[in-house]
Design an enzyme around this catalytic site. Structure first.
Site, short mmCIF file in Angstrom:
data_model
loop_
_atom_site.label_atom_id
_atom_site.label_comp_id
_atom_site.label_asym_id
_atom_site.label_seq_id
_atom_site.Cartn_x
_atom_site.Cartn_y
_atom_site.Cartn_z
N ASP A 69 -23.25 1.11 52.59
CA ASP A 69 -22.61 2.27 53.19
C ASP A 69 -22.99 3.52 52.39
OD1 ASP A 69 -20.99 3.86 54.81
OD2 ASP A 69 -19.20 3.51 53.59
N MET A 126 -20.38 -2.26 46.71
CA MET A 126 -21.12 -3.34 47.34
C MET A 126 -21.62 -2.90 48.71
SD MET A 126 -19.72 -7.17 48.21
CE MET A 126 -20.79 -8.44 48.86
N HIS A 133 -13.61 3.63 49.47
CA HIS A 133 -13.07 2.50 50.24
C HIS A 133 -11.79 2.02 49.57
CE1 HIS A 133 -17.51 1.60 51.51
NE2 HIS A 133 -17.00 2.60 52.19
N SER A 181 -17.32 2.84 46.33
CA SER A 181 -16.55 1.67 46.77
C SER A 181 -16.12 0.88 45.54
CB SER A 181 -17.37 0.82 47.74
OG SER A 181 -16.59 -0.21 48.30
N THR A 182 -16.52 -0.39 45.42
CA THR A 182 -16.05 -1.24 44.31
C THR A 182 -16.36 -0.60 42.96
OG1 THR A 182 -16.57 -3.14 45.70
CG2 THR A 182 -16.12 -3.57 43.37
#
Length: 365
Positions: free
Chosen positions: A307, A304, A211, A185-186
């Protein structure tokens, strides 16, 4: 270390940079509505922003990519080596966002379509909170791979600092049905690239969940395809998982593994959000754990939240080899930390080392 601590009770100080007064006003008002955020300054171009950064000392900056004069990418290249400030890009559907991420921006959010301001601001607030606790390091001049010629030999340039071409794994039937699943993600767009550009063209079939806003996954897949040795493309339902191919989950769809006899394909369907996301790393990992009867590898990277943690644990319980990105190399040590804390991760490594860890395991199979 991040300037702002997640343990702090004070608000996150944000500066909004955009050449449009309408955009600055909308973003500033939207962020200020969050009890966790204080907009301390706004700016209309890079020169003005540079002066105000020293004056207001923001914890996070939102930045338009396309601005008159110096654009956001060139601004980042000048700013981050001397001021490692977490930056969230606010971008239209534009390939240049990936150049800005490569320059050191933490994350990005797509500019809203008419009537979508509320969803845009909710996403931006979430990303600002994540960025406030992010590790930001200026990007050093690192080796980059030569653009591979798909289906042929890799032509390396005669000059320049490049990564060596990874040796092929070769004709090893034991690897033909291995599935490698990677979630991030991030900070993941660049971290995933760091892994994949070190892998050979005949790597076992890979599945990737990153994401990302709608519209950007195809461009990201095309970028990985240009920079990596294997074929990379945005997945669609029915695609077969095979050696030499990496499939990226399309934004707003859940990608899962489907077993058909001895073959494996993917389904990409709208569906409900899983662990708050669509696509979801958990949805992909859980499907691998449930469907795959072959050897599998799960890799969880910077991001973050949590998940992927539960899905990776199920993969490990089903016999998978599991790898987590370490804290030192993560932009946000959230998803890998959650997975590690529940026992889902067998080994941790930096984004530069994960490829080597994976290849050493594949050599044992």
């Amino acid at each position: 270390m991040p300037i702002w601590s997640t343990n702090s009770n004070r608000k996150i100080r944000v500066m909004v940079v955009d050449d449009s007064i309408l955009a600055r006003t909308m973003i500033s008002k939207g962020l200020s509505a969050s009890p966790r955020i204080e907009v301390v300054a706004t700016s209309f171009n890079a020169q003005d922003a540079r002066t105000k950064i020293d004056q207001f000392k923001p914890d996070v900056m939102t930045l338009d990519v396309e601005m008159p004069g110096m654009n956001g990418i060139d601004f980042l290249k000048q700013l981050l080596p001397v001021c490692p400030l977490p930056v969230i890009l606010v971008s239209s559907l534009n390939l240049r966002v990936f150049d800005a991420l490569s320059a050191g921006a933490v994350d990005f959010v797509r500019k809203p379509e008419p009537g979508q301001n509320d969803a845009f601001l909710a996403s931006l607030i979430q990303k600002v909170v994540a960025a406030a606790g992010a590790q930001v390091r200026p990007r050093p001049a690192v080796p980059t791979p030569a653009a591979p010629v798909k289906g042929g030999p890799v032509r390396l340039p005669t000059t320049g600092n490049t990564l060596p071409t990874p040796p092929l794994l070769g004709n090893r039937p034991s690897l033909d049905n291995v599935i490698i699943a990677l979630g991030a993600s991030t900070g993941g767009t660049e971290a995933t690239l760091e892994v994949m550009k070190r892998l050979p063209a005949d790597i076992p079939g890979m599945l990737i969940v990153q994401h990302m806003p709608v519209g950007f996954t195809q461009m990201y897949a095309e970028r990985l395809n240009r920079l990596c040795h294997m074929e990379v493309r945005e997945a669609k339902s029915g695609d077969e998982i095979r050696r030499g191919l990496a499939l990226l989950a399309p934004a707003d769809f859940q990608m899962r593994v489907v077993r058909i006899g001895s073959k494996y394909t993917v389904s990409c369907l709208p569906g409900e959000k899983v662990s708050g996301h669509r696509p979801s790393v958990d949805a992909m990992f859980l499907s691998v754990a449930e469907q795959a009867k072959c050897k599998t590898v799960g890799i969880i990277m910077t991001g973050m939240g949590r998940d992927g943690a539960d899905g990776l644990l199920q993969m490990r319980k089903a016999g998978a080899y599991t790898i987590g990105q370490d804290k030192e190399s993560c932009v946000v040590y959230g998803m890998p930390m959650e997975a590690y804390n529940i026992g889902a991760v067998q080994i941790q490594g930096s984004c530069e080392d994960i490829a080597g860890i994976l290849l050493r395991q594949l050599q044992k199979w």
